[in-house]
Write a protein that holds these residues in place. Structure first.
Motif, short mmCIF file in Angstrom:
data_model
loop_
_atom_site.label_atom_id
_atom_site.label_comp_id
_atom_site.label_asym_id
_atom_site.label_seq_id
_atom_site.Cartn_x
_atom_site.Cartn_y
_atom_site.Cartn_z
N VAL A 11 -11.75 -5.44 -6.30
CA VAL A 11 -11.12 -4.60 -5.29
C VAL A 11 -11.90 -3.30 -5.30
N ASN A 12 -12.74 -3.11 -4.28
CA ASN A 12 -13.72 -2.04 -4.32
C ASN A 12 -13.12 -0.68 -4.01
N GLU A 13 -12.19 -0.62 -3.05
CA GLU A 13 -11.69 0.69 -2.65
C GLU A 13 -10.32 0.54 -2.01
N ILE A 14 -9.32 1.24 -2.53
CA ILE A 14 -8.00 1.29 -1.93
C ILE A 14 -7.71 2.75 -1.56
N ASN A 15 -7.48 3.00 -0.28
CA ASN A 15 -7.14 4.34 0.18
C ASN A 15 -5.69 4.37 0.64
N ILE A 16 -4.87 5.15 -0.04
CA ILE A 16 -3.48 5.32 0.34
C ILE A 16 -3.33 6.75 0.86
N ILE A 17 -3.11 6.85 2.17
CA ILE A 17 -3.16 8.15 2.84
C ILE A 17 -1.84 8.42 3.57
N ASP A 18 -1.19 9.52 3.24
CA ASP A 18 0.03 9.96 3.93
C ASP A 18 1.08 8.85 4.00
N SER A 19 1.28 8.16 2.90
CA SER A 19 2.20 7.03 2.89
C SER A 19 3.26 7.22 1.82
N GLU A 20 4.39 6.58 2.05
CA GLU A 20 5.53 6.68 1.13
C GLU A 20 5.92 5.29 0.65
N PHE A 21 6.22 5.20 -0.67
CA PHE A 21 6.63 3.93 -1.24
C PHE A 21 7.88 4.13 -2.08
N ASN A 22 8.76 3.17 -2.03
CA ASN A 22 10.01 3.21 -2.81
C ASN A 22 10.03 2.03 -3.76
N GLY A 23 10.62 2.21 -4.94
CA GLY A 23 10.77 1.10 -5.86
C GLY A 23 9.60 0.99 -6.81
#
Length: 365
Positions: A353-365
């Motif tokens: 998995v070369n690149e994961i971009n998490i931008i302006d996101s919300e996660f619960n749990g």
């Protein structure tokens, strides 16, 4: 001789200048005025103004199927469509009470043969089942349901799956999408899962809403936009491992799928402005947006953008590493609200998995 000459003149005139008009196909079939070479115009298929009005050319040879080739005494009325067709022209009812599967498939087949690039469902409700048999270019006996295998815009359909369709692969199959451009727009699919009592408890290969990419592993472009897919026994949308020019799912709501809302195994895909609600209620792996390749496969760029995911039984976004080797070159999660994101599983080969971009996101749990 004079009468004969007059008859020849009248016949020639009819063949070249006259299009007889009838309220329905039944009225056309009862006509005694038609001759080979003439044309007939109907104002409806079953009833006047039901949407199935069409132009037919009359010939003295043919094979009637009572959809696009109609037997008229000893003659044949052959449907003439240039740009846009609809299933009512082929005998579908669009009431949600009669199985329209064969008429819809014949409409699609006609479109491929006659270069019709748009099929409009006229916003009618079509009951469909596993009545369509395996097409000649599909080898698997499991590939049943409506199938599209050429560049086509399919729009303004409401599908309801009939009761007890265990052998169905999907309501809609983009079955052989090599070098095609397929657009599904304004499609509603009711999977009717509570009435699929004959389905096995774990139905991995079938009873999806839309399935893309079987049997081939490459495709041109597929877009699914402005759709609503709900209550499917397995997945709302199932995308097999494919090398796409592009795959876009936009402005689509998927809810109450028994397994995954969207199984996305396309190489390059954009999933944007979609909503996933209450998916994964029945079988593993139970996530709304799911990546689980079933063969050695390298991903390109995958983007999940402006999506809302809620009510998933397990993770809202999940990638399951299995024993195959594959590479996810880039995975973008942009402006999403979701239940948890979960990358899990065991890979015995080289998985990157070369690149994961998490931008302006919300996660619960």
């Amino acid at each position: 001789s004079i009468a004969g000459t007059l008859q020849e003149i009248i016949t020639t005139y009819i063949q070249s200048n006259v299009a007889w008009t009838f309220d329905t196909v039944a009225d056309m079939k009862a006509s005694t005025n038609l001759v080979a070479g003439s044309y007939a115009q109907t104002l409806g298929f079953h009833t006047l103004n039901d949407g199935g009005g069409a132009l037919y050319k009359i010939t003295n040879t043919g094979t009637a199927n009572e959809m696009d080739v109609i037997a008229v005494d000893s003659l044949f009325a052959n449907l003439v469509v240039s740009v846009t067709a609809n299933p009512i022209m082929f005998g579908a009812y669009g009431t949600g009470l009669v199985d329209d599967s064969l008429s819809i498939q014949q409409c699609i087949n006609y479109g491929k043969t006659h270069n019709v690039t748009k099929i409009d469902g006229l916003d009618k409700l079509y009951l469909v089942s596993d009545a369509v048999t395996v097409p000649d270019n599909i080898s698997s006996i499991d590939e049943l349901g409506l199938y599209v295998d050429y560049s086509l815009t399919l729009c303004n359909f409401k599908f309801k799956l009939d009761n007890g369709c265990q052998s169905l692969t999907s309501v809609l199959n983009i079955a052989n999408p090599v070098q095609t451009e397929v657009l599904l727009r304004n499609i509603i699919i009711d999977g009717n899962s509570s009435n699929q009592s004959s389905a096995t408890s774990i139905q991995d290969g079938g009873l999806h809403g839309i399935r893309v990419g079987f049997p081939n592993n490459s495709a041109g472009g597929v877009k699914i936009e402005d759709c609503y897919i709900h209550d499917c026994y397995t997945d709302g949308i199932n995308i097999r491992p494919l090398d796409f020019d592009y795959m876009v799912v936009s402005n689509t709501l998927i809810e109450d799928a028994g397994r995954n809302g969207l199984t996305d195994n396309a190489k390059n895909s954009i999933i944007e402005k979609c909503k996933f609600k209450n998916n994964g209620q029945r079988t593993d792996p139970k996530s709304s947006y799911h990546i689980e390749p079933n063969a050695s496969f390298d991903f390109g760029v995958k983007t999940l953008k402006d999506c809302v995911i809620s009510g998933s039984v397990k993770a809202g976004i999940a990638c399951y590493f299995n024993t195959d080797s594959y590479t996810m070159d880039k995975f973008n999660v942009i402006n999403c609200k979701s239940d948890s994101i979960n990358f899990t599983g065991i890979s015995t080969n080289n998985t990157i998995v070369n690149e994961i971009n998490i931008i302006d996101s919300e996660f619960n749990g």
